[in-house]
Design a protein around this motif. Structure first.
Motif, PDB file in Angstrom:
ATOM      1  N   LEU A  99     -17.632  32.578 -55.783  1.00 18.15           N
ATOM      2  CA  LEU A  99     -18.087  31.981 -54.525  1.00 18.15           C
ATOM      3  C   LEU A  99     -17.141  30.894 -54.062  1.00 18.15           C
ATOM      4  O   LEU A  99     -16.896  30.727 -52.863  1.00 18.15           O
ATOM      5  N   GLY A 100     -16.586  30.147 -55.028  1.00 14.26           N
ATOM      6  CA  GLY A 100     -15.623  29.103 -54.684  1.00 14.26           C
ATOM      7  C   GLY A 100     -14.356  29.678 -54.075  1.00 14.26           C
ATOM      8  O   GLY A 100     -13.824  29.155 -53.090  1.00 14.26           O
ATOM      9  N   LYS A 101     -13.869  30.772 -54.661  1.00  9.11           N
ATOM     10  CA  LYS A 101     -12.690  31.438 -54.111  1.00  9.11           C
ATOM     11  C   LYS A 101     -12.976  31.954 -52.696  1.00  9.11           C
ATOM     12  O   LYS A 101     -12.139  31.846 -51.797  1.00  9.11           O
ATOM     13  N   TYR A 102     -14.161  32.513 -52.523  1.00  9.54           N
ATOM     14  CA  TYR A 102     -14.523  33.051 -51.203  1.00  9.54           C
ATOM     15  C   TYR A 102     -14.613  31.926 -50.170  1.00  9.54           C
ATOM     16  O   TYR A 102     -14.173  32.082 -49.031  1.00  9.54           O
ATOM     17  N   LEU A 103     -15.189  30.791 -50.586  1.00  7.62           N
ATOM     18  CA  LEU A 103     -15.273  29.638 -49.690  1.00  7.62           C
ATOM     19  C   LEU A 103     -13.881  29.141 -49.327  1.00  7.62           C
ATOM     20  O   LEU A 103     -13.620  28.750 -48.179  1.00  7.62           O
ATOM     21  N   GLY A 104     -12.970  29.160 -50.308  1.00  6.78           N
ATOM     22  CA  GLY A 104     -11.592  28.768 -50.030  1.00  6.78           C
ATOM     23  C   GLY A 104     -10.930  29.697 -49.029  1.00  6.78           C
ATOM     24  O   GLY A 104     -10.194  29.262 -48.134  1.00  6.78           O
ATOM     25  N   GLN A 105     -11.198  31.004 -49.153  1.00  6.13           N
ATOM     26  CA  GLN A 105     -10.683  31.974 -48.184  1.00  6.13           C
ATOM     27  C   GLN A 105     -11.241  31.689 -46.793  1.00  6.13           C
ATOM     28  O   GLN A 105     -10.540  31.795 -45.782  1.00  6.13           O
ATOM     29  N   LEU A 106     -12.521  31.339 -46.742  1.00  9.11           N
ATOM     30  CA  LEU A 106     -13.152  31.017 -45.456  1.00  9.11           C
ATOM     31  C   LEU A 106     -12.445  29.850 -44.787  1.00  9.11           C
ATOM     32  O   LEU A 106     -12.188  29.876 -43.573  1.00  9.11           O
ATOM     33  N   VAL A 107     -12.130  28.825 -45.569  1.00  8.24           N
ATOM     34  CA  VAL A 107     -11.454  27.657 -45.003  1.00  8.24           C
ATOM     35  C   VAL A 107     -10.063  28.029 -44.489  1.00  8.24           C
ATOM     36  O   VAL A 107      -9.660  27.625 -43.388  1.00  8.24           O
ATOM     37  N   VAL A 108      -9.315  28.822 -45.269  1.00  9.60           N
ATOM     38  CA  VAL A 108      -7.973  29.240 -44.862  1.00  9.60           C
ATOM     39  C   VAL A 108      -8.019  30.009 -43.552  1.00  9.60           C
ATOM     40  O   VAL A 108      -7.297  29.701 -42.594  1.00  9.60           O
TER      41      VAL A 108
END
Length: 237
Positions: A99-108
């Protein structure tokens, strides 16, 4: 979870993923600005209609492929490289890490879309279009595009979780994308069969309802339904 999102965001900056996404989006939009200027389209509603039509077609196609490919290599690539062992050694659960990786992708992608909105407004002004009344429309359109891309990234994440080989997951992801984006919409369009006594407008509405009902699982189909509805609304005004 926030540790994973921070790592993914910094990774996106370090690998220039953010700038690559931004460059691809802007490159896709540039021909629209030239077409507007060449054809002398200065009406704001007509201009945003052209942008919506383009976003529903070519832009969504290439950005959808980009998103699903990025998601398809998110997990298994780190398993192959062994970097996920380092992450899980920090007392981070697998779910929170994903979920953290996905959230990071969302921010990018979110930062890229915001910058794209600014560039889109600048491009429309360069083409001679007054953007005062359509500024919110441009940001909302790109937000819708972002949500669609995040759906494709999520599909890629699911594939990446179950297919261990990054090469194999890439092939599966592309197959799923073409299934959702091209094949199934064609099949549904063939099966629509609107009654003959309907007007063109009623037939289009019937088709949109059919799409919404039977293609609810296709991000690109739902994007097109929403974008077409907004375009029709602007056209009626």
């Amino acid at each position: 979870m926030f540790w994973g999102s921070e790592v993914e965001f910094m990774k996106g900056l370090r690998t220039k993923k953010l700038w690559a996404v931004l460059a691809i989006i802007i490159t896709l939009y540039v021909p629209v600005f030239y077409a507007l200027k060449r054809e002398g389209i200065t009406n704001d509603l007509e201009a945003i209609g052209e942008v919506i039509n383009f976003s529903s077609g070519m832009a969504l196609f290439f950005l959808g492929i980009l998103a699903v490919v990025i998601g398809a290599g998110a997990i298994n690539k780190e398993i192959e490289d062994g970097t996920i062992r380092i992450a899980l050694s920090k007392s981070v659960t697998r779910l929170s890490y994903i979920l953290g990786k996905y959230l990071g992708q969302l921010v990018v992608f979110g930062v890229a879309v915001v910058l794209t909105s600014v560039v889109t407004l600048a491009g429309l002004q360069w083409a001679g279009v007054s953007v005062g009344k359509i500024t919110a429309d441009v940001f909302l359109l790109n937000l819708l595009l972002l949500l669609t891309m995040l759906e494709f990234i999520a599909i890629g994440y699911i594939i990446s979780t179950f297919v261990r080989s990054s090469g194999a997951s890439l092939g599966v992801a592309l197959g799923v994308f073409f299934l959702l984006h091209l094949l199934l919409p064609v099949v549904v369009s063939y099966e629509v069969g609107a009654p003959e006594d309907m007007s063109i407008t009623e037939s289009l509405d019937y088709r949109a309802d059919y799409y919404a009902k039977y293609l609810f699982y296709s991000p690109s189909a739902q994007f097109s339904i929403i974008a077409d509805s907004v375009n029709d609304y602007h056209g009626g005004n």
